[in-house]
Design a protein around this motif. Structure first.
Motif, PDB file in Angstrom:
ATOM      1  N   PHE A   1     -28.400  42.104  -9.841  1.00  0.00           N
ATOM      2  CA  PHE A   1     -28.148  40.758 -10.345  1.00  0.00           C
ATOM      3  C   PHE A   1     -29.226  40.411 -11.362  1.00  0.00           C
ATOM      4  O   PHE A   1     -30.417  40.632 -11.111  1.00  0.00           O
ATOM      5  CB  PHE A   1     -28.198  39.732  -9.206  1.00  0.00           C
ATOM      6  CG  PHE A   1     -27.072  39.832  -8.217  1.00  0.00           C
ATOM      7  CD1 PHE A   1     -25.912  39.103  -8.399  1.00  0.00           C
ATOM      8  CD2 PHE A   1     -27.173  40.650  -7.098  1.00  0.00           C
ATOM      9  CE1 PHE A   1     -24.872  39.176  -7.479  1.00  0.00           C
ATOM     10  CE2 PHE A   1     -26.145  40.739  -6.178  1.00  0.00           C
ATOM     11  CZ  PHE A   1     -24.984  40.001  -6.379  1.00  0.00           C
ATOM     12  N   VAL A   2     -28.817  39.862 -12.500  1.00  0.00           N
ATOM     13  CA  VAL A   2     -29.767  39.414 -13.515  1.00  0.00           C
ATOM     14  C   VAL A   2     -29.793  37.892 -13.498  1.00  0.00           C
ATOM     15  O   VAL A   2     -28.858  37.233 -13.943  1.00  0.00           O
ATOM     16  CB  VAL A   2     -29.381  39.939 -14.911  1.00  0.00           C
ATOM     17  CG1 VAL A   2     -30.357  39.417 -15.964  1.00  0.00           C
ATOM     18  CG2 VAL A   2     -29.359  41.463 -14.918  1.00  0.00           C
ATOM     19  N   ALA A   3     -30.883  37.341 -12.952  1.00  0.00           N
ATOM     20  CA  ALA A   3     -31.091  35.888 -12.915  1.00  0.00           C
ATOM     21  C   ALA A   3     -32.574  35.680 -13.212  1.00  0.00           C
ATOM     22  O   ALA A   3     -33.409  35.595 -12.311  1.00  0.00           O
ATOM     23  CB  ALA A   3     -30.706  35.310 -11.556  1.00  0.00           C
ATOM     24  N   LEU A   4     -32.901  35.635 -14.480  1.00  0.00           N
ATOM     25  CA  LEU A   4     -34.278  35.807 -14.924  1.00  0.00           C
ATOM     26  C   LEU A   4     -35.240  34.735 -14.426  1.00  0.00           C
ATOM     27  O   LEU A   4     -36.446  34.974 -14.347  1.00  0.00           O
ATOM     28  CB  LEU A   4     -34.312  35.866 -16.461  1.00  0.00           C
ATOM     29  CG  LEU A   4     -33.515  37.024 -17.076  1.00  0.00           C
ATOM     30  CD1 LEU A   4     -33.578  36.967 -18.600  1.00  0.00           C
ATOM     31  CD2 LEU A   4     -34.030  38.377 -16.581  1.00  0.00           C
ATOM     32  N   HIS A   5     -34.728  33.558 -14.084  1.00  0.00           N
ATOM     33  CA  HIS A   5     -35.612  32.466 -13.666  1.00  0.00           C
ATOM     34  C   HIS A   5     -35.470  32.154 -12.175  1.00  0.00           C
ATOM     35  O   HIS A   5     -35.833  31.060 -11.733  1.00  0.00           O
ATOM     36  CB  HIS A   5     -35.306  31.221 -14.497  1.00  0.00           C
ATOM     37  CG  HIS A   5     -35.356  31.477 -15.975  1.00  0.00           C
ATOM     38  ND1 HIS A   5     -36.524  31.766 -16.641  1.00  0.00           N
ATOM     39  CD2 HIS A   5     -34.374  31.527 -16.915  1.00  0.00           C
ATOM     40  CE1 HIS A   5     -36.277  31.957 -17.930  1.00  0.00           C
ATOM     41  NE2 HIS A   5     -34.983  31.833 -18.116  1.00  0.00           N
ATOM     42  N   ALA A   6     -34.972  33.107 -11.395  1.00  0.00           N
ATOM     43  CA  ALA A   6     -34.654  32.845  -9.991  1.00  0.00           C
ATOM     44  C   ALA A   6     -35.840  33.013  -9.042  1.00  0.00           C
ATOM     45  O   ALA A   6     -35.748  32.606  -7.881  1.00  0.00           O
ATOM     46  CB  ALA A   6     -33.509  33.757  -9.535  1.00  0.00           C
ATOM     47  N   LEU A   7     -36.949  33.601  -9.504  1.00  0.00           N
ATOM     48  CA  LEU A   7     -38.027  33.915  -8.563  1.00  0.00           C
ATOM     49  C   LEU A   7     -38.574  32.692  -7.821  1.00  0.00           C
ATOM     50  O   LEU A   7     -38.857  32.782  -6.623  1.00  0.00           O
ATOM     51  CB  LEU A   7     -39.156  34.671  -9.276  1.00  0.00           C
ATOM     52  CG  LEU A   7     -40.156  35.390  -8.360  1.00  0.00           C
ATOM     53  CD1 LEU A   7     -39.455  36.347  -7.408  1.00  0.00           C
ATOM     54  CD2 LEU A   7     -41.203  36.127  -9.179  1.00  0.00           C
ATOM     55  N   PRO A   8     -38.742  31.513  -8.462  1.00  0.00           N
ATOM     56  CA  PRO A   8     -39.200  30.352  -7.695  1.00  0.00           C
ATOM     57  C   PRO A   8     -38.240  29.932  -6.582  1.00  0.00           C
ATOM     58  O   PRO A   8     -38.666  29.292  -5.611  1.00  0.00           O
ATOM     59  CB  PRO A   8     -39.316  29.247  -8.760  1.00  0.00           C
ATOM     60  CG  PRO A   8     -39.522  29.975 -10.036  1.00  0.00           C
ATOM     61  CD  PRO A   8     -38.692  31.227  -9.911  1.00  0.00           C
ATOM     62  N   ALA A   9     -36.952  30.266  -6.713  1.00  0.00           N
ATOM     63  CA  ALA A   9     -35.988  29.973  -5.646  1.00  0.00           C
ATOM     64  C   ALA A   9     -36.099  30.973  -4.505  1.00  0.00           C
ATOM     65  O   ALA A   9     -35.637  30.697  -3.393  1.00  0.00           O
ATOM     66  CB  ALA A   9     -34.559  29.995  -6.200  1.00  0.00           C
ATOM     67  N   ILE A  10     -36.719  32.118  -4.768  1.00  0.00           N
ATOM     68  CA  ILE A  10     -36.856  33.171  -3.765  1.00  0.00           C
ATOM     69  C   ILE A  10     -38.180  33.062  -3.027  1.00  0.00           C
ATOM     70  O   ILE A  10     -38.242  33.214  -1.808  1.00  0.00           O
ATOM     71  CB  ILE A  10     -36.740  34.555  -4.446  1.00  0.00           C
ATOM     72  CG1 ILE A  10     -35.373  34.695  -5.118  1.00  0.00           C
ATOM     73  CG2 ILE A  10     -36.966  35.680  -3.448  1.00  0.00           C
ATOM     74  CD1 ILE A  10     -35.263  35.912  -6.021  1.00  0.00           C
ATOM     75  N   ASP A  11     -39.246  32.798  -3.793  1.00  0.00           N
ATOM     76  CA  ASP A  11     -40.596  32.769  -3.242  1.00  0.00           C
ATOM     77  C   ASP A  11     -41.250  31.434  -3.580  1.00  0.00           C
ATOM     78  O   ASP A  11     -41.521  31.148  -4.750  1.00  0.00           O
ATOM     79  CB  ASP A  11     -41.421  33.925  -3.824  1.00  0.00           C
ATOM     80  CG  ASP A  11     -42.759  34.094  -3.129  1.00  0.00           C
ATOM     81  OD1 ASP A  11     -43.350  33.089  -2.704  1.00  0.00           O
ATOM     82  OD2 ASP A  11     -43.219  35.252  -3.012  1.00  0.00           O
ATOM     83  N   PRO A  12     -41.511  30.586  -2.579  1.00  0.00           N
ATOM     84  CA  PRO A  12     -42.073  29.258  -2.859  1.00  0.00           C
ATOM     85  C   PRO A  12     -43.489  29.291  -3.429  1.00  0.00           C
ATOM     86  O   PRO A  12     -43.978  28.276  -3.930  1.00  0.00           O
ATOM     87  CB  PRO A  12     -42.061  28.571  -1.487  1.00  0.00           C
ATOM     88  CG  PRO A  12     -42.026  29.679  -0.490  1.00  0.00           C
ATOM     89  CD  PRO A  12     -41.266  30.800  -1.145  1.00  0.00           C
TER      90      PRO A  12
ATOM     91  N   VAL B   1     -44.312  31.026  -5.990  1.00  0.00           N
ATOM     92  CA  VAL B   1     -44.188  31.244  -7.431  1.00  0.00           C
ATOM     93  C   VAL B   1     -43.906  29.911  -8.110  1.00  0.00           C
ATOM     94  O   VAL B   1     -42.901  29.261  -7.803  1.00  0.00           O
ATOM     95  CB  VAL B   1     -43.067  32.249  -7.754  1.00  0.00           C
ATOM     96  CG1 VAL B   1     -42.891  32.402  -9.264  1.00  0.00           C
ATOM     97  CG2 VAL B   1     -43.372  33.600  -7.124  1.00  0.00           C
ATOM     98  N   PRO B   2     -44.754  29.467  -9.038  1.00  0.00           N
ATOM     99  CA  PRO B   2     -44.500  28.184  -9.704  1.00  0.00           C
ATOM    100  C   PRO B   2     -43.302  28.271 -10.641  1.00  0.00           C
ATOM    101  O   PRO B   2     -42.974  29.343 -11.155  1.00  0.00           O
ATOM    102  CB  PRO B   2     -45.802  27.929 -10.488  1.00  0.00           C
ATOM    103  CG  PRO B   2     -46.389  29.284 -10.700  1.00  0.00           C
ATOM    104  CD  PRO B   2     -46.005  30.102  -9.504  1.00  0.00           C
ATOM    105  N   GLY B   3     -42.667  27.140 -10.859  1.00  0.00           N
ATOM    106  CA  GLY B   3     -41.526  27.098 -11.766  1.00  0.00           C
ATOM    107  C   GLY B   3     -40.374  26.332 -11.173  1.00  0.00           C
ATOM    108  O   GLY B   3     -40.310  26.097  -9.965  1.00  0.00           O
ATOM    109  N   VAL B   4     -39.460  25.906 -12.039  1.00  0.00           N
ATOM    110  CA  VAL B   4     -38.290  25.150 -11.595  1.00  0.00           C
ATOM    111  C   VAL B   4     -37.085  26.074 -11.515  1.00  0.00           C
ATOM    112  O   VAL B   4     -37.044  27.130 -12.149  1.00  0.00           O
ATOM    113  CB  VAL B   4     -37.999  23.982 -12.553  1.00  0.00           C
ATOM    114  CG1 VAL B   4     -39.123  22.965 -12.513  1.00  0.00           C
ATOM    115  CG2 VAL B   4     -37.801  24.484 -13.980  1.00  0.00           C
ATOM    116  N   PHE B   5     -36.118  25.680 -10.725  1.00  0.00           N
ATOM    117  CA  PHE B   5     -34.882  26.441 -10.596  1.00  0.00           C
ATOM    118  C   PHE B   5     -33.734  25.464 -10.423  1.00  0.00           C
ATOM    119  O   PHE B   5     -33.940  24.296 -10.094  1.00  0.00           O
ATOM    120  CB  PHE B   5     -34.955  27.419  -9.419  1.00  0.00           C
ATOM    121  CG  PHE B   5     -35.192  26.743  -8.090  1.00  0.00           C
ATOM    122  CD1 PHE B   5     -34.140  26.285  -7.319  1.00  0.00           C
ATOM    123  CD2 PHE B   5     -36.483  26.548  -7.629  1.00  0.00           C
ATOM    124  CE1 PHE B   5     -34.365  25.650  -6.116  1.00  0.00           C
ATOM    125  CE2 PHE B   5     -36.718  25.915  -6.414  1.00  0.00           C
ATOM    126  CZ  PHE B   5     -35.657  25.471  -5.654  1.00  0.00           C
ATOM    127  N   GLY B   6     -32.528  25.945 -10.659  1.00  0.00           N
ATOM    128  CA  GLY B   6     -31.354  25.086 -10.559  1.00  0.00           C
ATOM    129  C   GLY B   6     -30.213  25.776  -9.856  1.00  0.00           C
ATOM    130  O   GLY B   6     -30.400  26.739  -9.106  1.00  0.00           O
TER     131      GLY B   6
END
Length: 429
Positions: free
Chosen positions: A6-17, A19-24
């Motif tokens: 799966f290619v979801a380049l900005h998904a890491l913050p949704a996987i690991d709390p 990791v800083p960053g926003v997700f949707g």
């Protein structure tokens, strides 16, 4: 054993709390599908992201990295600084001595990287991803690159559509059109034409895909993982919302923009209902809209820019109403509808999702009438549904949108893509 990436380049913050960053919704959907597929026997699952990951594997899903020049530097600067309109044009959110050299590097390299990002260069990063099948989310230049990278290495690619705007007719009719997110119509059209299979979120998307691009799409609804969602409901609320734990609040979730999620509508709603507490979980995507939201914020409105994926469930559980102000022409199917229903929280929507809300009896749609939305929110706040009623709505939503059910359908799409691409045989176990 088939292997899918799966290619979801900005998904890491949704996987690991951590990791800083926003997700949707895209990132939530990708991670829910990846995790559910990894639980099925006979599948090996990877998920490709941009940032460095603290761990190589989460819940059976292996993390791969698609590098981007200077990505870590731009990410760190973005975490430290916020843009502003007046001189000195930035404000410091968090100080770091690295800014002395990182900021000049960002300024000097941005013109070159912007041109490179808008082109189909950099396909090699995607072609090096492992797996028998590549799956990408949304219609944009990175999806076009992922599909091209898969084909360059003799593998099929599946495109998972997101918002209805992924099917903008101008992608096929206007070669000079650029979307509000900066994607050229030529790249978007390439992704839609070259994907071996396309998965849509709604029957409406299925119709639009056929009408505008002459492609058949497989309808698979968004998933929600009931077990994980209920476990996460025990997490505490963010510290800044702890005092609302008993009273509850009206919740809005989305990004700061004027055309899709329309954050300012929530501000106006809070202004008209001053006795009801509101909470906005707002991704500050558009600096101008973000500034306007904060400048207009009434006393009964609190703004939170980021929570961990695990806190989303408790955020919905303590809400007494969830409100959606998305525009019809842009929204796909919001994961937040499923999250609200699974949390027994009634949904009040300005103009999206009337059929869903009626079918599952989990809220009301104002049909585009803002004054009616104000009344609907007030009614839901003052006269909440009975426990029996919201429990029944929750059961029906989970039966239809449960992760295991939706993932079985997705696995069938992957099997078909592999069989068609390889001429009738699946990879050896």
């Amino acid at each position: 054993m088939p292997e899918v990436t799966f290619v979801a380049l900005h998904a890491l913050p949704a996987i690991d709390p951590t990791v800083p960053g926003v997700f949707g919704g895209t990132e939530t959907r990708a991670w829910t599908f990846a995790r559910a597929l990894a639980r099925l026997p006979g599948w090996k699952v990877n998920l490709a992201v941009r940032p460095r990951s603290p761990h190589s594997c989460y819940e059976g899903v292996r993390i791969q990295r698609v590098r981007k020049p200077l990505y870590d530097i731009f990410l760190h600067v973005g975490q430290c600084l916020a843009a502003r309109q007046e001189f000195p044009f930035v404000t410091i959110k968090r100080w770091s001595w690295h800014l002395f050299w990182e900021l000049p590097v960002c300024v000097a390299s941005r013109p070159f990287l912007s041109r490179r990002g808008r082109s189909l260069g950099g396909v090699g990063q995607f072609s090096q991803l492992p797996g028998d099948l590549i799956v990408t989310f949304g219609v944009h230049v990175d999806s076009a690159k992922a599909i091209a990278g898969a084909h360059a290495t003799g593998r099929p690619a599946v495109l998972m559509l997101g918002a209805d705007s992924d099917l903008d007719e101008r992608y096929a009719t206007d070669p000079n059109y650029v979307s509000p997110y900066g994607n050229r119509s030529t790249d978007c059209l390439r992704a839609l034409r070259e994907a071996d299979q396309i998965v849509v979120q709604t029957e409406q998307q299925q119709d639009l895909l056929l009408a505008h691009f002459h492609r058949e799409g497989t309808f698979i609804a968004n998933p929600i993982d009931e077990v994980v969602w209920d476990q996460q409901a025990e997490w505490p609320l963010p510290e800044e919302l702890k005092d609302l734990e008993n009273s509850g609040y009206v919740l809005w979730v989305g990004r700061a923009d004027r055309f899709h999620k329309r954050a300012l509508h929530c501000v106006e709603l809070a202004e008209q209902l001053p006795d009801i507490p509101f909470v906005m979980l707002m991704n500050p995507r558009d600096p101008d809209v973000t500034r306007e939201v904060h400048a207009r914020r009434p006393p009964n409105l609190r703004i939170v820019e980021q929570v961990s994926f695990e806190q989303m469930s408790t955020l919905f559980r303590h809400a007494r109403v969830y409100v959606n102000t998305s525009a019809l022409g842009w929204e796909g199917f919001p994961n937040t509808f499923l999250q609200a229903a699974a949390s027994r929280t009634p949904i009040c929507s300005l103009e999206f999702g009337a059929e869903f809300l009626k079918e599952f009896d989990c809220g009301a749609c104002a049909e585009g009438d803002f004054s009616r939305l104000v009344q609907v929110v007030q009614d839901c706040w003052l006269s909440p549904k009975s426990t029996m009623h919201v429990d029944a709505s929750r059961r029906r939503v989970l039966a239809e949108f449960g992760a295991e059910n939706q993932c079985q359908k997705l696995a069938t799409v992957f099997d078909n893509a592999l069989v068609q691409f390889t001429g009738g045989s699946l990879p050896e176990p």
